[in-house]
Scaffold this motif. Structure first.
Motif, short mmCIF file in Angstrom:
data_model
loop_
_atom_site.label_atom_id
_atom_site.label_comp_id
_atom_site.label_asym_id
_atom_site.label_seq_id
_atom_site.Cartn_x
_atom_site.Cartn_y
_atom_site.Cartn_z
N PHE A 1 21.80 18.62 21.94
CA PHE A 1 22.62 19.72 22.47
C PHE A 1 23.36 20.37 21.30
O PHE A 1 24.50 20.01 20.99
CB PHE A 1 23.59 19.18 23.52
N ARG A 2 22.72 21.35 20.66
CA ARG A 2 23.22 21.88 19.40
C ARG A 2 23.20 23.41 19.34
O ARG A 2 23.01 24.00 18.28
CB ARG A 2 22.38 21.31 18.25
N CYS B 1 16.40 28.16 22.71
CA CYS B 1 15.81 26.84 22.97
C CYS B 1 16.87 25.74 23.14
O CYS B 1 16.57 24.57 22.95
CB CYS B 1 14.87 26.45 21.82
N ASP B 2 18.10 26.13 23.51
CA ASP B 2 19.15 25.10 23.64
C ASP B 2 19.70 24.96 25.05
O ASP B 2 20.30 23.94 25.38
CB ASP B 2 20.30 25.40 22.67
N ASP C 1 27.36 21.57 21.38
CA ASP C 1 27.39 20.80 20.13
C ASP C 1 27.82 19.36 20.44
O ASP C 1 29.00 19.04 20.48
CB ASP C 1 28.33 21.42 19.11
N VAL C 2 26.81 18.51 20.64
CA VAL C 2 27.05 17.08 20.86
C VAL C 2 26.37 16.34 19.71
O VAL C 2 25.17 16.48 19.49
CB VAL C 2 26.46 16.61 22.22
N LEU D 1 16.37 21.66 21.89
CA LEU D 1 16.55 20.50 22.75
C LEU D 1 15.69 19.31 22.32
O LEU D 1 16.12 18.17 22.40
CB LEU D 1 16.22 20.86 24.21
N ASP D 2 14.47 19.59 21.84
CA ASP D 2 13.56 18.50 21.47
C ASP D 2 13.70 18.07 20.01
O ASP D 2 12.96 17.20 19.55
CB ASP D 2 12.11 18.92 21.73
N GLY D 3 14.63 18.69 19.27
CA GLY D 3 14.82 18.34 17.87
C GLY D 3 14.01 19.18 16.89
O GLY D 3 14.10 18.98 15.68
N SER D 4 13.22 20.12 17.40
CA SER D 4 12.46 21.02 16.53
C SER D 4 13.37 22.11 15.97
O SER D 4 14.42 22.41 16.55
CB SER D 4 11.28 21.64 17.29
N PRO D 5 12.99 22.73 14.84
CA PRO D 5 13.84 23.76 14.25
C PRO D 5 13.90 25.02 15.12
O PRO D 5 12.92 25.34 15.81
CB PRO D 5 13.16 24.06 12.91
#
Length: 398
Positions: A143-144, A123-124, A131-132, A43-47
């Protein structure tokens, strides 16, 4: 005196070592570094991240991929609440212990202890369906979830999953739902010769009215699907006939799953009772709090309603079908998630159906030693149950 103190310290050390052994082995966190280039991020862009304990001996080409649970976020506000926690960011994750179905000790996990065992962190907030492409710079929410699932599996394939002879996809709670929704797609990643099966634990969330007659969970799932753009990643065998919201429920997907599947669940799942059947919005006076904390506190009327929930759960569960490839262990314990905790997976006092533990039932079914398909009698009939007792502070909203 000195020898007595030394003896006390040695006894204490032995106790600590025994406790650590029972809890399981500490397994380091591994980041999927190349996932960021694919946009497969938390959600925060971390791997995204996972934990991996390598198999050995006869289990060297057998794999368990277990998906972590942790509910969902259904709108921007609730996703922001998760963003800076371990349920939204790998930056907040730490090494963890493996136990139960992930244990590497034969005495605690007789049939799978020497397999390659993986726990995929969650974590999503969408059971790995979102998938946005666009990211709002004001929230920086990603949102991935669907991309994360693929990226993790691809990394595991490179680590040996591509040579798997046996493989189980499993998971607890929202991870159990992930297991159901991704069961058939997981199999497509694996060699055609591999023996691939799915074991969702506490993931069979049912579409029922709450005690007020409202469809709380259906509305909630509708918001999850909309927020995360999940529709395109739900099983098309369902979405071709029903709305994406309904296809987030196992009961509308189960009959279309072709991969062998074994459902582990309580018919009185403590999470579903607390948040689906009796959510806070349906009980503004908190008259159910004592019952939700401990089922033995339920009034006769409340217990009657809970027996009705069990009947609804069983009707929804019937959609799994009666094929020999479909197994189930449905106890009457007030519990949620029973494959990872050692106490409920495999110990002398673990819950039993037909005098069989969950560990043995799953293993017998997986290896084709015998089928297993049992639904327990009504609460409180099963003396082997380890019923949960909660604190009131454990009863927040969904």
């Amino acid at each position: 005196m000195e020898s007595a103190r030394i003896s006390q310290w040695l006894n204490l050390l032995v106790c600590v070592l025994l406790l650590l052994k029972a809890e399981g082995s500490l397994v380091p966190l591994i980041l999927v570094e190349n996932a960021e280039s694919k946009g497969a991020v938390c959600l925060d862009g971390s791997p995204p991240a996972y934990h991996f304990d390598k198999g050995f001996g006869e289990g060297i080409n057998s794999w368990i991929v277990h998906i972590e649970g942790g509910g969902w976020c259904n709108n921007i506000e609730s996703c922001l609440d998760r963003k800076d926690t371990r349920l939204g960011s790998s930056k907040q994750m730490e090494d963890i212990y493996f136990s139960g179905i992930l244990s590497n000790e034969q005495q605690f996990n007789p049939d799978f202890y020497n397999w390659n065992r993986v726990k995929v962190r969650y974590c999503d907030g969408s059971s790995f369906t979102g998938d946005v492409e666009e990211v709002d710079p004001t929230t920086n929410l990603h949102f991935r979830g669907a991309r994360i699932f693929s990226a993790v599996i691809e990394e595991l394939l490179a680590k040996g999953l591509e040579r798997a002879e046996n493989a189980i996809l499993s998971g607890c709670s929202a991870g159990g739902l992930t297991t159901i929704l991704h069961c058939d797609s997981f199999k497509t990643f694996l060699p055609s010769r591999a023996n691939v099966k799915c074991v969702p634990d506490a993931g069979y969330f049912v579409n029922v009215e709450d005690i007020s007659g409202a469809h709380f969970i259906q509305q909630y799932y509708s918001e999850v699907v909309s927020t995360h753009g999940s529709a395109k990643n739900l099983p098309t065998s369902c979405t071709s006939k029903l709305s994406p919201t309904l296809c987030f429920f196992p009961q509308y997907v189960a009959s279309h799953i072709s991969t062998p599947i074994f459902v582990v669940n309580s018919a009185y799942d403590s999470w579903q009772i607390r948040y689906i059947f009796v959510p806070g919005s349906a009980d503004p006076s908190d008259s159910w709090n004592s019952c939700k904390v401990n089922m033995s506190n339920c009034s006769p009327d409340q217990l009657s309603k809970l027996q009705g929930f069990k009947s609804e759960f069983e009707r929804a569960l019937s959609e799994v079908g009666d094929s020999p490839s479909k197994g189930m262990f449905i106890d009457s314990c007030y519990a949620h998630c029973q494959t990872e905790p050692q106490e409920t997976w495999f110990k002398t006092d673990s819950p039993k159906l037909a005098n069989t533990t969950i560990a043995k039932a799953v293993a017998d079914w997986f290896y084709g030693r015998s089928s297993f398909r049992h639904v327990d009698c009504n609460y409180p009939c099963n003396p082997s149950c380890q019923n949960r007792v909660f604190d009131l502070k454990d009863l927040p909203g969904i």
